[in-house]
Write a protein that holds these residues in place. Structure first.
Motif, short mmCIF file in Angstrom:
data_model
loop_
_atom_site.label_atom_id
_atom_site.label_comp_id
_atom_site.label_asym_id
_atom_site.label_seq_id
_atom_site.Cartn_x
_atom_site.Cartn_y
_atom_site.Cartn_z
N VAL A 14 4.03 5.78 1.26
CA VAL A 14 2.85 6.25 2.00
C VAL A 14 2.88 5.74 3.44
O VAL A 14 2.38 6.41 4.35
CB VAL A 14 1.57 5.82 1.26
CG1 VAL A 14 0.34 6.00 2.13
CG2 VAL A 14 1.42 6.63 -0.03
N THR A 68 -4.02 6.90 3.56
CA THR A 68 -3.42 6.30 2.36
C THR A 68 -3.77 7.14 1.13
O THR A 68 -2.90 7.48 0.32
CB THR A 68 -3.93 4.86 2.17
OG1 THR A 68 -3.48 4.07 3.27
CG2 THR A 68 -3.43 4.26 0.87
N TYR A 102 -1.01 9.26 -0.82
CA TYR A 102 -0.65 8.86 -2.18
C TYR A 102 -0.91 9.98 -3.19
O TYR A 102 -0.04 10.35 -3.96
CB TYR A 102 -1.43 7.60 -2.58
CG TYR A 102 -1.11 7.17 -3.99
CD1 TYR A 102 0.14 6.65 -4.32
CD2 TYR A 102 -2.05 7.31 -5.02
CE1 TYR A 102 0.45 6.27 -5.62
CE2 TYR A 102 -1.75 6.94 -6.32
CZ TYR A 102 -0.50 6.42 -6.61
OH TYR A 102 -0.18 6.06 -7.91
N SER A 129 -1.10 -0.06 2.49
CA SER A 129 -1.49 1.01 1.57
C SER A 129 -1.30 0.58 0.12
O SER A 129 -2.08 0.94 -0.76
CB SER A 129 -0.75 2.31 1.88
OG SER A 129 0.63 2.13 1.76
N ALA A 165 1.08 2.80 -3.85
CA ALA A 165 1.31 3.61 -2.65
C ALA A 165 2.69 3.36 -2.03
O ALA A 165 3.30 4.26 -1.46
CB ALA A 165 0.22 3.33 -1.63
#
Lengths: 195, 558
Positions: free
Chosen positions: A70, A151, A155, A52, A65
């Motif tokens: 994440v 992701t 995020y 991610s 991320a």
């Protein structure tokens, strides 16, 4: 009728409605934090954090991320919200990604540098888009589509993503319909409106 | 607990709350029965103040949440506790029907959409004029002052638009339209003489007045998180407004955990004398008595209670000499949805989260029949800038991420709220073999769309697409969701009003024709659906019925 029910089709991610659709239809469970580890080991969560981070890396503008953890969010979502067949598809996908990395670089993702990681994911993302455009409604999702969407969701709804990458005001105080916008200004994080 | 009251109100949702307030204001000792748990304003809104990242699934539904409410439809991660689950409250679907319910003090007024458009004279008269229903026993002029009464107390924001199809009232200032909504409005008005896009009217306190401050309610903070409960009390609900008001009079007794089994009818006096209740904590059966009874359990549950209230005089349900009880169930048709893109306007944005939306007032079958179907529809519409729209070719990496942090282009949506036709075949009845855990027969629901609905969806999609083209949109995606009835939470009918006791249950004052001290003022009373969001009319009808009831009591007629 609740308004967000009425316009529920408005998708959280551009170009698709995947998160609200088929992946949630089959059986899954609701987890405690430890239970997620029965599906994902800590190394896999680390791997998801690195994947991610490659999709949404730290930039001058905002942390990446990984800083928003994440990887753990993705694991929770797969555990709680995916049915068994999509869970299997996801886990198999993680292995496929690792395999593709070994074929391309003769080493695993964790041991590759950021440049190699990005090149690999660009290649897989191209495959993913081609597959998703071609596939029929009933055919399974591409695993990388799942990773990518989770992701983005994870995020931009994290505290870091909402407040540093986008703009978030818990209590706006008023609504102003027309406000000048200059290119480069960040978007308001308003996902609560769409889910 | 005292078991004699002046009045009993069954249900604490949007109309029951109004019955409680009006009765208590007029000095009647009032018992309010609610089948679910108690909810107190602010204290019982556990998620109202949570930021998105405080939710484990960031607001997404888990599989378990979907599964436990597969038939009745759940809330979201942030407000599912305001909705029931399938297993707790079963029903029988003879045809697919999503019966979405909120069993707690405040009912679905906690999660409603807050739209408060007045009905027009067109809507009251259309069923009889076009021969698709019976005549309403009252008209716009009768309800007009009661709309005003409700508007002042609840606080409704909106514009004065001067439209016959959507009459004006007494409004607080409206929310703004954004730049693209203004553009769509301008283009539609330039192209069509008969179509009016205006700001919707909603029960949001944009500028609270003294009467709202007295209720302890404050200004809307534009968070758009209404469905969780609002700490500011900015949207109207029984919990934020009418029930605390009724409580302050000292005349209200609120009894949660009280499932109403039936209304007790006294053959000698020819009146209802009370209500039989099952306490859901103790399973005790308790009787409460009163001079008048208001039935506000929500359309289908109010119908169920009357069906289950049998006596020698009324073997087919209380007041049901006509055989109409449980029939002519109708709802709103939300199947048509349209999304489109609008280029340009990238130099404009908005601030805050708008909880309202715009409306294109109904333009179909008003003063003449101009389509191949009957009834009309309201169009809700709005525009927003998309999120997570990449502007890089490569959709991995830093440049991609940074591009996602800027707002994307504009999209415009429309969806319909269409009138459906009251039909005898769309009905509910009691199950003959299945009961719930309190000994009340399950409700069998047999409701479906018909050809009139199909035609209306097609017309909405065609007209909406044309309007969006006129407005300058492209990539127009117009589709029929084919959603099952019920999920719109606008179920109506079952105990309909009418002039003739042979084909209706209630008179113009919402009294049972054949048992005058029982009033039904929730969605069950609806003779037809109109095309406006219905709760607002229930509130006005309730206040009007209470006024009548109390006058009749004073005269000794009740």
């Amino acid at each position: 009728m609740e308004r967000r029910e009425a316009i529920a089709r408005v998708s959280i991610l551009a170009g698709g409605t995947i998160l609200g659709a088929g992946i949630f239809l089959e059986k899954g469970c609701t987890s405690g934090p430890e239970e997620v580890l029965s599906l994902f080991d800590p190394q896999q969560i680390d791997l998801l954090n690195e994947i991610s981070e490659t999709i949404l890396p730290e930039t001058k503008a905002s942390p990446g991320a990984k800083a928003a953890n994440v990887g753990e969010f993705i694991a929770i979502m797969v555990y709680d919200c995916y049915g068994p067949s999509d869970q299997a598809l996801f886990m198999e996908g993680m292995a496929l990604l690792e395999k593709a990395c070994k074929i391309k670089y003769r080493k695993g993702f964790m041991r590759c540098d950021p440049v190699k990681r990005e090149a690999l994911l660009v290649q897989i993302d191209t495959e993913q888009k081609a597959y998703m455009d071609e596939k029929g409604d009933e055919a399974p999702l591409h695993y990388f589509r799942m990773i990518k969407e989770l992701t983005l969701l994870g995020y931009f709804t994290s505290e870091i993503g909402a407040t540093q990458a986008m703009r978030y005001v818990a209590i706006p105080g008023e609504y102003i319909g027309v406000v000048p916008y200059r290119e480069g200004e960040r978007a308001w994080c308003t996902f609560d409106y769409f889910n | 607990m005292e078991n004699r009251f002046d009045a009993i109100v069954i249900g604490s949702g949007i109309s029951g709350g109004w019955a409680a307030k009006e009765l208590c204001d007029k000095g009647l000792k009032t018992l309010v029965l609610e089948r679910g748990r108690n909810i107190e304003h602010i204290k019982d809104y556990p998620t109202a103040n949570l930021d998105p990242w405080k939710f484990r699934h960031r607001g997404m539904k888990t599989w378990a949440l979907r599964e436990e409410s597969k038939y009745s439809g759940s809330g979201h991660e942030d407000n599912h506790f305001f909705y029931i689950t399938d297993d707790d409250h079963p029903y029988v679907q003879e045809k697919p029907f999503k019966w979405k319910r909120g069993y707690q003090v405040g009912g679905r007024s906690l999660t409603w959409g807050n739209a408060c458009q007045r009905w027009s004279e067109y809507e009251f008269t259309a069923p009889a004029r076009y021969n698709y229903g019976i005549e309403w026993p009252l008209g716009y002029r009768d309800i007009d002052p009661w709309y005003t009464h409700v508007e002042r107390f609840a606080g409704i924001c909106g514009n004065l638009d001067g439209l016959d199809a959507m009459p004006d009232g007494e409004f607080l200032p409206p929310f703004d339209l954004n730049i693209v909504e203004l553009e769509v409005q301008k283009k539609i008005h330039a192209h069509y003489r008969d179509r009016h896009m205006v700001q919707g009217r909603f029960s949001f306190l944009t500028e609270p007045e003294e009467i709202h401050r007295q209720q302890g309610r404050g200004k809307c903070m534009a968070r758009n998180l209404c469905g969780r409960g609002c700490f500011f009390g900015a949207y109207f609900s029984s919990v934020s407004s009418t029930l605390p008001w009724a409580h302050k009079t000292g005349n209200m007794t609120l009894r949660p955990f009280s499932v109403v089994h039936s209304i007790i009818y006294d053959e000698k006096s020819g009146k209802a004398v009370g209500v039989r209740v099952v306490d859901t904590n103790t399973n005790e059966i308790l009787d409460y008595f009163s001079r008048i009874i208001f039935v506000n359990a929500s359309a289908l549950n109010s119908t169920l209670i009357l069906l289950n209230s049998v006596s020698n005089r009324f073997p087919n349900g209380l007041g049901n000499d006509s055989g109409v009880l449980g029939k002519y169930i109708c709802f709103h048709n939300y199947r048509g949805q349209i999304y489109a893109k609008m280029d340009g306007f990238r130099d404009s944005y908005y601030y805050g989260r708008n909880p309202s939306e715009a409306i294109i007032a109904n333009y179909r079958n008003l003063s003449r029949q101009d389509t191949d179907y009957v009834g009309g529809f309201t169009t809700f519409t709005g525009a927003y800038r998309t999120l997570l729209e990449p502007s890089t070719l490569q959709e991995i990496g830093g440049a991609y991420k940074d591009s996602l942090t800027e707002p994307g282009g504009w999209e415009v949506y429309m969806y319909m709220q269409g009138e459906t036709i009251p039909k005898e075949t769309n009905h509910v009845r009691l199950s003959t073999d299945k009961m719930d855990k309190w000994g009340v027969p399950l409700l069998v629901i047999s409701v479906e769309y018909d050809e009139n609905d199909e035609k209306m969806v097609r017309d909405f999609l065609k007209q909406g697409t044309e309007m969006l083209k006129v407005a300058g949109c492209h990539s127009i995606d117009a589709y029929d969701s084919h959603g099952a009835p019920g999920s719109e939470i606008h179920e109506m009918g079952g105990v309909r009003m009418g002039k003739d006791p042979k084909n209706s249950m209630l008179n113009e004052w919402n009294q049972l024709h054949h048992c005058k001290n029982v009033f039904v003022t929730d969605g069950a009373c609806m003779t037809s659906t109109g095309n406006q969001s219905p709760s607002f009319l229930y509130m006005a009808l309730t206040a009007r019925a209470v006024d009548h009831a109390v006058r009749e009591m004073k005269k000794g007629n009740l």
